[in-house]
Design an enzyme around this catalytic site. Sequence first.
Site, short mmCIF file in Angstrom:
data_model
loop_
_atom_site.label_atom_id
_atom_site.label_comp_id
_atom_site.label_asym_id
_atom_site.label_seq_id
_atom_site.Cartn_x
_atom_site.Cartn_y
_atom_site.Cartn_z
N SER A 6 0.83 -1.21 0.00
CA SER A 6 0.00 0.00 0.00
C SER A 6 0.87 1.26 0.00
O SER A 6 1.64 1.48 -0.92
CB SER A 6 -0.97 -0.05 1.19
OG SER A 6 -2.03 0.86 1.04
N ASP A 51 -10.17 -4.94 -4.13
CA ASP A 51 -9.56 -3.97 -3.21
C ASP A 51 -10.41 -2.70 -3.14
O ASP A 51 -10.55 -1.99 -4.13
CB ASP A 51 -8.15 -3.63 -3.70
CG ASP A 51 -7.32 -2.87 -2.67
OD1 ASP A 51 -7.91 -2.12 -1.87
OD2 ASP A 51 -6.09 -3.03 -2.67
N HIS A 83 -7.96 -5.62 0.26
CA HIS A 83 -6.68 -4.92 0.49
C HIS A 83 -5.88 -5.74 1.49
O HIS A 83 -5.86 -5.45 2.68
CB HIS A 83 -6.97 -3.51 1.02
CG HIS A 83 -5.80 -2.57 0.92
ND1 HIS A 83 -5.24 -2.21 -0.28
CD2 HIS A 83 -5.11 -1.90 1.88
CE1 HIS A 83 -4.25 -1.35 -0.06
NE2 HIS A 83 -4.15 -1.15 1.24
#
Length: 224
Positions: free
Chosen positions: A118, A172, A203
């Site tokens: 991320s 996601d 995610h």
Amino acid sequence: MSQALETVVNETAANPQWSVLWLHGLGADGHDFAPIVPELLRPHWPAIRFVFPHAPMQPITINNGVPMRAWYDIVSMDFRSRADAAGVDASVRALDALIDAEVARGIPVERILLAGFSQGGAIILSAALRSTRAIAGLIALSTYLPDPETAIKAAIADGARPPVFMAHGAQDPVIPQVIAADTAQRLTAAGFPLEWHSYSMAHQVCAEELQALGDWLDARFAAA
């Protein structure tokens, strides 16, 4: 972010021959991905030093200014401009310092891998476009390249183009897969050898992803 980052270090055996610098996501810390090491390791691999730095605490604009560990502030929901550019720059410099520290400990740049999830992935991708260091590879998980048009245009023309392992979840809700796929296309066009993986997940990281990442790492170690 001028001070050296605090880190969690995991050496898989004595006298590491490789280093993996692994940056966590927003609101997590260096402990977040440390448990992944035994799931990822394979018996025939060389000794590896995994370094998991803690991002500094800072207020996050879209979270009502609540402070948390972050590699940069998130100032909007628009992926073209959501990342605070000064924060990205500071984190790229901090990552460079971590690479310098590994080189000082005897690990050649060609045996250093950068990994990030991320926000952490956004930093390693940003750093790679600005670097001439021939690192061993980039592991970009559930991530994207901030301000991609500017980043690609500003990329060092004769910079290194290390191989990239990029994986994303088709469901996601944090970083839509279409954003990550756009990053993958831009990096490929910029000359990065990129391996793309998509998984039926949100995610997060899944077992199939770790298996594919292990295969990709096998190739890096075998080629050294």
